[in-house]
Design an enzyme around this catalytic site. Sequence first.
Site, PDB file in Angstrom:
ATOM      1  N   TYR A 159      29.385 -30.943  -8.056  1.00  0.00           N
ATOM      2  CA  TYR A 159      30.801 -30.741  -7.889  1.00  0.00           C
ATOM      3  C   TYR A 159      31.595 -32.233  -7.643  1.00  0.00           C
ATOM      4  O   TYR A 159      31.015 -32.832  -6.974  1.00  0.00           O
ATOM      5  CB  TYR A 159      31.152 -29.875  -6.796  1.00  0.00           C
ATOM      6  CG  TYR A 159      30.758 -28.539  -6.820  1.00  0.00           C
ATOM      7  CD1 TYR A 159      29.295 -28.403  -6.443  1.00  0.00           C
ATOM      8  CD2 TYR A 159      31.695 -27.683  -7.050  1.00  0.00           C
ATOM      9  CE1 TYR A 159      28.963 -26.862  -6.449  1.00  0.00           C
ATOM     10  CE2 TYR A 159      31.018 -26.268  -7.080  1.00  0.00           C
ATOM     11  CZ  TYR A 159      29.894 -25.950  -6.713  1.00  0.00           C
ATOM     12  OH  TYR A 159      29.433 -24.547  -6.904  1.00  0.00           O
ATOM     13  N   LYS A 202      28.981 -25.080 -18.577  1.00  0.00           N
ATOM     14  CA  LYS A 202      28.565 -26.495 -17.860  1.00  0.00           C
ATOM     15  C   LYS A 202      27.566 -27.103 -18.632  1.00  0.00           C
ATOM     16  O   LYS A 202      26.979 -26.866 -19.724  1.00  0.00           O
ATOM     17  CB  LYS A 202      27.822 -25.917 -16.584  1.00  0.00           C
ATOM     18  CG  LYS A 202      28.669 -24.964 -15.708  1.00  0.00           C
ATOM     19  CD  LYS A 202      27.887 -24.589 -14.398  1.00  0.00           C
ATOM     20  CE  LYS A 202      28.527 -23.564 -13.425  1.00  0.00           C
ATOM     21  NZ  LYS A 202      30.055 -23.935 -13.385  1.00  0.00           N
ATOM     22  N   HIS A 241      35.408 -26.377 -10.309  1.00  0.00           N
ATOM     23  CA  HIS A 241      34.135 -25.863 -10.564  1.00  0.00           C
ATOM     24  C   HIS A 241      33.186 -26.936 -10.803  1.00  0.00           C
ATOM     25  O   HIS A 241      33.349 -28.257 -11.327  1.00  0.00           O
ATOM     26  CB  HIS A 241      34.297 -24.946 -11.793  1.00  0.00           C
ATOM     27  CG  HIS A 241      35.172 -23.558 -11.583  1.00  0.00           C
ATOM     28  ND1 HIS A 241      34.532 -22.768 -11.029  1.00  0.00           N
ATOM     29  CD2 HIS A 241      36.443 -23.428 -12.252  1.00  0.00           C
ATOM     30  CE1 HIS A 241      35.541 -21.744 -10.866  1.00  0.00           C
ATOM     31  NE2 HIS A 241      36.604 -21.996 -11.606  1.00  0.00           N
TER      32      HIS A 241
END
Lengths: 102, 292, 226, 237
Positions: D150, D189, D158
């Site tokens: 993070y 991601k 996020h």
Amino acid sequence: IISLVKNNLLYFQMWTEVEILQDDLSWKNSLRLLRGRPPHLPLEFILPINMSYENFLTLECLSQTFTHLCSPSTERILLAIINDDGTIVYYFVYKGVRKPKR
Amino acid sequence: KDYEPDGTNLQDLLLYNASKAMFDTISDSIRGTTVKSEVRGYYVPHKHQAVLLKPKGSFMQTMGRADSGELWLDFHEFVYLAERGTILPYYREILLSMEDLYSLFSSQQEMDQYFVFAHLKRLGFILKPSNQEAAVKTSFFPYTTSPQLYQGLNRLVRSVAVPKNKKELLDAPLTFKVWKPHSNFKKRDPGLPDFQVFVYNKNDDLQHFPTYKELRSMFSSLDYKFEFLSEIDDDWETNSYVPRKEYIHPPHIQQNRRLKTGYRSFIIAIMDNGLISFVKMSEADFGSESVW
Amino acid sequence: PPLVFDIDHIKLLRKWGICGVLSGTLPTAAQQNVFLSVPLRLMLEDVLWLHLNNLADVKLIQEGDEIMEGITLERGAKLSKIVNDRLNKSFEYQRKFKKIESSLFIDIANTSMILSRDDISDLLFKQYQGKMQTYFLYKALRDQGYVLSPGGRFGGKFIAYPGDPLRFHSHLTIQDAIDYHNEPIDLISMISGARLGTTVKKLWVIGGVAEETKETHFFSIEWAGF
Amino acid sequence: VNQKRYKYPLPIHPDKVHVDFITLHITVQDDKQMLYLWNNGFFGTGQFSRSEPTWKARTEARLGDEDNNLLDLLPLESLELMPVEAMFLTFALPVLDISPACLAGKLFQFDAKYKDIHSFVRSYVIYHHYRSHGWCVRSGIKFGCDYLLYKRGPPFQHAEFCVMGLDHDVSKDYTWYSSIARVVGGAKKTFVLCYVERLISEQEAIALWKSNNFTKLFNSFQVGEVLYKRWVPGRNR
């Protein structure tokens, strides 16, 4: 550890009637199940297992758990994987090949 | 699609129709050419290549090599062109079948590479084997603040510094070189490729997914249009060597992009019993970025 | 890799629940990869299954180049004649249909003119490393009526369909076999596999073979939803 | 509010925290200290919460048969630290009330071989690498990988990266890469393979561990990163 799972189910996941069962199975470790009722997914069997830096959960171990710790009609157990990061994740283990949800 | 067989006639009929449509299509799509546009390619075993005595067709722009007027095709090119019905495969004369052609692959690896070759060719890409040089060879290469605390912390673990710009690149086997489809491709002088591809069969126990050691050596062997260079087609002419041109004649967003796209990269084509997936592997360097 | 070139054979295989992967360019739509034609590529497990069920003759073959160079003139002439006869017959048909010479179509055939059981099984099994057990998982699932396809894209060895993939969604992602007695289940892989299963609606299945009974044991794993 | 509450990215700013040990589980039980570790760098996870230990406040609110055993509310929830977090909070920053040597002794027996400590050392090296460049590093178990990265911390953004650690000379079965990549990709991601190389021999490494020379030990490792991303030819024409 086992109380950790119990409390996690009772007071975080809001299960009820969670109890630690007396029977145990020694495996290479002492395996013990919990039983409880989900809040909303019959009673479920729960097998807590630690996961860290190798685990001992082999296929044979799962077979033994089904035969020795569950009732013969048990189709699934809930695997409670206790990580060393403060989380517990839950997975259903079905004996044999299952159909996915429709 | 349905969830599972339900034993009804209607479902059987639907399946029958689907399967019939498939087999009809395959049976009706016949490979070959008309007499008028016939081009014969002859397989030459000891060269593992094919020769076209009277070559014609637009495929010649990207495939084959003409000798002092016959055209020589690599085996991949030969099978690919026969399979799409552009040329007729002969052995000298016997007209060969598709099965004959596939039996001529020298190894499983060569065949896997062909599958990947054909997959990308069908999409319009131009491919050459990595170990094959064009006539004109082009190359790219001729504590009072928290940050103070972090600077104390981040000298412990060493990290691999990867080349991030032109200078660092200059200071610093894959299977195919790949060019994006473009109409003025010159096979004698193709310039730097757009991608480099490595073919890997996941079910062959003699092969393995590259380790980091191997990945690094693959990265350092790359010689393509390094897409991450912010200082750089016209620019590529001045920044590649045969200089090619002479021969022919906000910060946090940027940081995020560097972290997410990385630097040098190549493509791994994974063969899984006929199904092909592609993965892009890129060098990254989180060690040279601070995000506190 | 095992390839099938005869369309009738492909039809037959499909009836037996072996679908394979069509891999050759479809000449009428040569610029895409969704609809492909012969050859059909099979998995090693498919071939083993066919052989062990006595449904196919497995012929083990010399380098292709050697075969080619070994063709005698006499045999070559014979082969050439067979091909030409076939083409002439096709030309006749085309002429009549069209009624022209330059528009006649020369087609490339799919199949080739030129080209103990236990021993063969052994040789096939040798194609595998432990990994042999995977065949017994394949077999057990086939016996239950599943159709199996390569599963690398979905994080498994196979994916399993309850019937012909043309009509049905797949149900399972099957992992390579692990040692029933001694190999611990890789829990991290299980977690990501079962999570993935939730999104793609497939159960993550792991199995192995018990040494004494030779029985296959499967377990299906599913994220509990919390 | 968040700017003020999470002003400091680390628990040492420009009384040490007490830990208990209960596979080793490392816990902090004091309410204030739990909050301190969370507020200053998002360390640890509440055992009965998603991440921040909010169980007490939640339950008090909920309660205004099983719940009778809870009673004032008993302090049931602890903050659990990953072993690498605990190492960071004693070795890299003096925050916990135990020494690195003591923690090492809890984690592994005194006669440990190098192969026993290897994956912990590797995990720590990776953890330290990202922490020290400013990332908030948290467990990635829910995505089947080692860490989530993070920027600043969970309340702000996020996680955009999932990290999986590997030895530099190891090759896994393709399925291993592909299933993680699909889960990570499904969550939009970026999948980072973080390779670790040991620059000294196993004997030297275990000797450094046993002499509690962690600085030299961790300094003898090198990390390198490779991004793994699905590539679609049709989108790159």
